[in-house]
Write a protein that holds these residues in place. Structure first.
Motif, PDB file in Angstrom:
ATOM      1  N   VAL A   1      37.560  46.081  26.810  1.00 33.43           N
ATOM      2  CA  VAL A   1      37.267  46.893  27.987  1.00 33.43           C
ATOM      3  C   VAL A   1      36.383  46.067  28.910  1.00 33.43           C
ATOM      4  N   THR A   2      36.720  46.022  30.194  1.00 30.24           N
ATOM      5  CA  THR A   2      35.947  45.214  31.122  1.00 30.24           C
ATOM      6  C   THR A   2      35.854  45.911  32.472  1.00 30.24           C
ATOM      7  N   GLN A   3      34.893  45.479  33.254  1.00 31.96           N
ATOM      8  CA  GLN A   3      34.735  46.004  34.608  1.00 31.96           C
ATOM      9  C   GLN A   3      35.573  45.178  35.569  1.00 31.96           C
TER      10      GLN A   3
ATOM     11  N   THR B   1      39.325  40.308  37.046  1.00 29.99           N
ATOM     12  CA  THR B   1      40.280  41.352  36.678  1.00 29.99           C
ATOM     13  C   THR B   1      40.403  42.438  37.740  1.00 29.99           C
ATOM     14  N   LYS B   2      41.627  42.974  37.825  1.00 28.52           N
ATOM     15  CA  LYS B   2      41.904  44.090  38.722  1.00 28.52           C
ATOM     16  C   LYS B   2      42.323  45.276  37.860  1.00 28.52           C
ATOM     17  N   LEU B   3      42.294  46.446  38.468  1.00 28.70           N
ATOM     18  CA  LEU B   3      42.701  47.645  37.727  1.00 28.70           C
ATOM     19  C   LEU B   3      44.118  47.499  37.178  1.00 28.70           C
ATOM     20  N   GLU B   4      44.983  46.883  37.984  1.00 23.70           N
ATOM     21  CA  GLU B   4      46.388  46.760  37.588  1.00 23.70           C
ATOM     22  C   GLU B   4      46.625  45.718  36.492  1.00 23.70           C
ATOM     23  N   ASP B   5      45.574  45.034  36.070  1.00 30.86           N
ATOM     24  CA  ASP B   5      45.714  44.123  34.925  1.00 30.86           C
ATOM     25  C   ASP B   5      45.631  44.868  33.601  1.00 30.86           C
TER      26      ASP B   5
END
Lengths: 116, 113
Positions: free
Chosen positions: A12-14, A82-86
């Protein structure tokens, strides 16, 4: 029986953070791959790697992505920002390269990446 | 470019019944065909593959598939399913000179008692 392993099982990442997904391919294999599967969608090819360089990559594999084989056993996928869509399940695979397209690719259990 | 279609997203079937999971592909060049299975919380496992020769291919766990060039199909069959066959099944193609798989969207097989 030898198998491909991946760590971690869940990350889990921001948004905007860098992540590194790790894979240990089968030891005598020469070709390494990354695929991803967004929830509810099909498995998509990202990149293949042979002889310490990328041999093929898809349109998904843009400048945010990179792969590396830092030592004789690990194969890593880095996502720089990272992006949300990743958010997806990322699968590593390896093959022995003896039969080119006819190779069986052996898949790891996947890393589920969640970007918040 | 190649593409793979799996028309059935979900297939429920009773235990010991036969099952067929459909796969169609499109490609302007010759391809190799694969079926992979994904059990819950596990990676993809090869069931069988067609490279050349006999169009009927037998795989693990009693599964078989038939390559039909004229219909560009590679349907997967099992004459009698078990509860343990409950999983997601993916059909995939790769160019005969290529490396990367193109997967279908998958079919979720649910075997009911």
């Amino acid at each position: 029986e030898p198998e491909v392993t991946q760590t971690p099982s869940h990350q889990v990442t921001q948004m905007g953070q860098e992540v590194i997904l790790r894979c240990v391919p089968i030891s005598n294999h020469l070709y390494f791959y990354w695929y991803r599967q967004i929830l509810g969608q099909k498995v998509e090819f990202l990149v293949s790697f042979y002889n310490n360089e990328i041999s093929e990559k898809s349109e998904i594999f843009d400048d945010q992505f990179s792969v590396e084989r830092p030592d004789g056993s690990n194969f890593t996928l880095k996502i720089r920002s990272t992006k949300l869509e990743d958010s997806a399940m990322y699968f590593c695979a390896s093959s022995d390269g003896s039969a080119r397209g006819a190779d069986t690719q052996y898949f790891g259990p996947g890393t589920r990446l969640t970007v918040l | 470019a190649q593409s793979v279609t799996q028309l059935d997203s979900q297939v429920p079937v009773f235990e010991e019944a036969p099952v067929e999971l459909r796969c169609n592909y499109s490609s302007s060049v010759s391809v190799y065909l694969f079926w992979y299975v994904q059990y819950p919380n596990q990676g993809l496992q090869l069931l069988l593959k067609y490279l050349s020769g006999s169009t009927l291919v037998k795989g693990i766990n009693g599964f078989e598939a038939e390559f039909n060039k004229s219909q560009t199909s590679f349907h997967l069959r099992k004459p009698s399913v078990h509860i343990s066959d409950t999983a997601e099944y993916f059909c995939a193609v790769v160019l005969s000179h290529g490396q990367n798989f193109v997967f279908g969207p998958g079919t979720r097989l649910s075997v009911l008692p």
